[in-house]
Write a protein that holds these residues in place. Structure first.
Motif, PDB file in Angstrom:
ATOM      1  N   LEU A  11       0.828  -1.209   0.000  1.00  0.00           N
ATOM      2  CA  LEU A  11       0.000   0.000   0.000  1.00  0.00           C
ATOM      3  C   LEU A  11       0.863   1.261   0.000  1.00  0.00           C
ATOM      4  CD1 LEU A  11      -2.728  -1.281   2.441  1.00  0.00           C
ATOM      5  CD2 LEU A  11      -2.975  -0.902  -0.029  1.00  0.00           C
ATOM      6  N   ARG A  12       1.982   1.206   0.696  1.00  0.00           N
ATOM      7  CA  ARG A  12       2.911   2.353   0.656  1.00  0.00           C
ATOM      8  C   ARG A  12       3.442   2.544  -0.764  1.00  0.00           C
ATOM      9  NH1 ARG A  12       4.512   0.339   5.898  1.00  0.00           N
ATOM     10  NH2 ARG A  12       3.700   1.785   7.465  1.00  0.00           N
ATOM     11  N   ARG A  74      -5.019 -15.521 -11.342  1.00  0.00           N
ATOM     12  CA  ARG A  74      -5.741 -14.251 -11.177  1.00  0.00           C
ATOM     13  C   ARG A  74      -6.636 -14.294  -9.949  1.00  0.00           C
ATOM     14  NH1 ARG A  74      -6.278 -14.778 -16.939  1.00  0.00           N
ATOM     15  NH2 ARG A  74      -8.490 -15.269 -16.756  1.00  0.00           N
ATOM     16  N   ALA A  75      -7.339 -15.388  -9.757  1.00  0.00           N
ATOM     17  CA  ALA A  75      -8.258 -15.501  -8.619  1.00  0.00           C
ATOM     18  C   ALA A  75      -7.520 -15.452  -7.278  1.00  0.00           C
ATOM     19  CB  ALA A  75      -9.072 -16.793  -8.726  1.00  0.00           C
ATOM     20  N   ALA A  76      -6.274 -15.918  -7.260  1.00  0.00           N
ATOM     21  CA  ALA A  76      -5.493 -15.939  -6.017  1.00  0.00           C
ATOM     22  C   ALA A  76      -4.700 -14.651  -5.795  1.00  0.00           C
ATOM     23  CB  ALA A  76      -4.540 -17.134  -6.039  1.00  0.00           C
ATOM     24  N   ALA A  77      -4.699 -13.764  -6.774  1.00  0.00           N
ATOM     25  CA  ALA A  77      -3.914 -12.532  -6.692  1.00  0.00           C
ATOM     26  C   ALA A  77      -4.648 -11.460  -5.887  1.00  0.00           C
ATOM     27  CB  ALA A  77      -3.636 -12.014  -8.106  1.00  0.00           C
ATOM     28  N   THR A  78      -3.890 -10.440  -5.497  1.00  0.00           N
ATOM     29  CA  THR A  78      -4.443  -9.291  -4.788  1.00  0.00           C
ATOM     30  C   THR A  78      -4.026  -8.021  -5.515  1.00  0.00           C
ATOM     31  OG1 THR A  78      -4.337 -10.429  -2.661  1.00  0.00           O
ATOM     32  CG2 THR A  78      -4.502  -8.029  -2.593  1.00  0.00           C
ATOM     33  N   VAL A  79      -4.964  -7.110  -5.683  1.00  0.00           N
ATOM     34  CA  VAL A  79      -4.658  -5.791  -6.215  1.00  0.00           C
ATOM     35  C   VAL A  79      -4.672  -4.810  -5.048  1.00  0.00           C
ATOM     36  CG1 VAL A  79      -5.403  -3.905  -7.724  1.00  0.00           C
ATOM     37  CG2 VAL A  79      -5.597  -6.278  -8.508  1.00  0.00           C
ATOM     38  N   TYR A  80      -3.534  -4.182  -4.834  1.00  0.00           N
ATOM     39  CA  TYR A  80      -3.405  -3.127  -3.830  1.00  0.00           C
ATOM     40  C   TYR A  80      -3.493  -1.808  -4.579  1.00  0.00           C
ATOM     41  CZ  TYR A  80      -1.734  -6.905  -0.896  1.00  0.00           C
ATOM     42  OH  TYR A  80      -1.636  -8.084  -0.198  1.00  0.00           O
ATOM     43  N   THR A  81      -4.175  -0.845  -3.998  1.00  0.00           N
ATOM     44  CA  THR A  81      -4.372   0.402  -4.720  1.00  0.00           C
ATOM     45  C   THR A  81      -4.550   1.582  -3.779  1.00  0.00           C
ATOM     46  OG1 THR A  81      -5.608   1.371  -6.560  1.00  0.00           O
ATOM     47  CG2 THR A  81      -6.846   0.015  -4.992  1.00  0.00           C
ATOM     48  N   SER A  82      -4.148   2.738  -4.264  1.00  0.00           N
ATOM     49  CA  SER A  82      -4.244   3.942  -3.434  1.00  0.00           C
ATOM     50  C   SER A  82      -5.683   4.375  -3.229  1.00  0.00           C
ATOM     51  CB  SER A  82      -3.432   5.081  -4.061  1.00  0.00           C
ATOM     52  OG  SER A  82      -3.942   5.409  -5.340  1.00  0.00           O
ATOM     53  N   GLY A  83      -6.544   4.088  -4.185  1.00  0.00           N
ATOM     54  CA  GLY A  83      -7.954   4.455  -4.073  1.00  0.00           C
ATOM     55  C   GLY A  83      -8.837   3.311  -4.525  1.00  0.00           C
ATOM     56  N   GLU A  84      -9.969   3.166  -3.870  1.00  0.00           N
ATOM     57  CA  GLU A  84     -10.924   2.125  -4.251  1.00  0.00           C
ATOM     58  C   GLU A  84     -11.241   2.246  -5.737  1.00  0.00           C
ATOM     59  OE1 GLU A  84     -15.254   0.395  -2.744  1.00  0.00           O
ATOM     60  OE2 GLU A  84     -14.557   2.346  -2.021  1.00  0.00           O
ATOM     61  N   HIS A  85     -11.369   1.123  -6.398  1.00  0.00           N
ATOM     62  CA  HIS A  85     -11.630   1.096  -7.833  1.00  0.00           C
ATOM     63  C   HIS A  85     -12.874   1.909  -8.199  1.00  0.00           C
ATOM     64  CE1 HIS A  85      -8.766  -2.093  -7.714  1.00  0.00           C
ATOM     65  NE2 HIS A  85      -9.277  -2.876  -8.640  1.00  0.00           N
ATOM     66  N   CYS A  86     -12.800   2.610  -9.315  1.00  0.00           N
ATOM     67  CA  CYS A  86     -13.978   3.254  -9.891  1.00  0.00           C
ATOM     68  C   CYS A  86     -14.844   2.158 -10.522  1.00  0.00           C
ATOM     69  CB  CYS A  86     -13.558   4.285 -10.935  1.00  0.00           C
ATOM     70  SG  CYS A  86     -12.946   3.566 -12.485  1.00  0.00           S
ATOM     71  N   PRO A  87     -16.058   2.456 -10.956  1.00  0.00           N
ATOM     72  CA  PRO A  87     -16.903   1.430 -11.562  1.00  0.00           C
ATOM     73  C   PRO A  87     -16.268   0.747 -12.777  1.00  0.00           C
ATOM     74  CG  PRO A  87     -18.252   3.287 -10.930  1.00  0.00           C
ATOM     75  CD  PRO A  87     -16.814   3.701 -10.721  1.00  0.00           C
ATOM     76  N   MET A  88     -15.580   1.503 -13.630  1.00  0.00           N
ATOM     77  CA  MET A  88     -14.933   0.912 -14.806  1.00  0.00           C
ATOM     78  C   MET A  88     -13.885  -0.113 -14.381  1.00  0.00           C
ATOM     79  SD  MET A  88     -12.561   2.840 -17.663  1.00  0.00           S
ATOM     80  CE  MET A  88     -11.321   3.305 -16.441  1.00  0.00           C
ATOM     81  N   CYS A  89     -13.057   0.258 -13.413  1.00  0.00           N
ATOM     82  CA  CYS A  89     -11.986  -0.630 -12.970  1.00  0.00           C
ATOM     83  C   CYS A  89     -12.520  -1.824 -12.178  1.00  0.00           C
ATOM     84  CB  CYS A  89     -10.964   0.149 -12.164  1.00  0.00           C
ATOM     85  SG  CYS A  89     -10.104   1.386 -13.162  1.00  0.00           S
ATOM     86  N   ALA A  90     -13.567  -1.596 -11.386  1.00  0.00           N
ATOM     87  CA  ALA A  90     -14.194  -2.696 -10.646  1.00  0.00           C
ATOM     88  C   ALA A  90     -14.758  -3.723 -11.621  1.00  0.00           C
ATOM     89  CB  ALA A  90     -15.283  -2.171  -9.719  1.00  0.00           C
ATOM     90  N   ALA A  91     -15.381  -3.254 -12.687  1.00  0.00           N
ATOM     91  CA  ALA A  91     -15.926  -4.170 -13.689  1.00  0.00           C
ATOM     92  C   ALA A  91     -14.807  -4.951 -14.379  1.00  0.00           C
ATOM     93  CB  ALA A  91     -16.754  -3.390 -14.715  1.00  0.00           C
ATOM     94  N   ALA A  92     -13.739  -4.271 -14.768  1.00  0.00           N
ATOM     95  CA  ALA A  92     -12.614  -4.956 -15.419  1.00  0.00           C
ATOM     96  C   ALA A  92     -12.016  -6.000 -14.483  1.00  0.00           C
ATOM     97  CB  ALA A  92     -11.548  -3.934 -15.831  1.00  0.00           C
ATOM     98  N   HIS A  93     -11.860  -5.641 -13.218  1.00  0.00           N
ATOM     99  CA  HIS A  93     -11.323  -6.544 -12.204  1.00  0.00           C
ATOM    100  C   HIS A  93     -12.176  -7.820 -12.130  1.00  0.00           C
ATOM    101  CE1 HIS A  93      -9.119  -7.003  -8.258  1.00  0.00           C
ATOM    102  NE2 HIS A  93     -10.124  -7.828  -8.055  1.00  0.00           N
TER     103      HIS A  93
END
Length: 161
Positions: A11-12, A74-93
């Motif tokens: 996260l840092r 992919r299912a076992a991976a983690t996406v760390y991010t500075s900000g919660e996904h927007c709707p576009m990115c949440a859908a792609a995820h």
């Protein structure tokens, strides 16, 4: 699940990437994709300053994962991010089948910060990931780092004419 102390370095790094984006003249967002064993597989920062508003790091990591990882990885991976996904990115995820999301600042926090700074609302409604991708495990925010992310957004928007 909750955000563990062992996840704070990822996260840092996301906050560092967000700062890099800001220094490059872009909006301050950064993301890291980690495999099941914690290995960093890919990372990116926001790249929307050229006019392509779809060049979010979360979207880029979703595309990267589809090209380079198996469905199980992919299912076992983690996406760390500075900000919660927007709707576009949440859908792609969700569409590529990525696993957990861990974010520093929530969509709700970002919306309140932008409102305080009198930034016009975006063309797409701000929604929590669960409203777009209800099956994705999401953890955050992380208050001690969220202050740093807020400061980046303040710098961006107070620095504009």
């Amino acid at each position: 699940m909750v955000v563990k102390d062992t996840e704070l370095p990822y996260l840092r790094r996301c906050v560092e990437l967000a700062a890099e984006a800001l220094e490059a003249g872009d909006e301050p967002f950064g993301s890291v994709l980690a495999g099941e064993d914690g290995t960093v597989l890919a990372e990116d920062r926001n790249r929307v300053a050229d006019g392509d508003r779809t060049r979010h790091p979360e979207f880029a990591l979703a595309r990267w994962s589809a090209e380079h990882m198996t469905p199980g990885e992919r299912a076992a991976a983690t996406v760390y991010t500075s900000g919660e996904h927007c709707p576009m990115c949440a859908a792609a995820h969700a569409w590529v089948g990525l696993g957990r999301i861990v974010y520093v600042a929530s969509s709700e926090q970002l919306a309140s910060w932008l409102a305080e700074l009198a930034v016009p609302a975006p063309p797409v409604r701000t929604l929590p990931v669960h409203d777009v991708a209800p099956g994705v495990v999401v953890d955050g925010p992380v208050p001690e780092l969220a202050r740093e992310v807020r400061a980046l957004h303040v710098r961006l928007h107070r620095g504009r004419g």
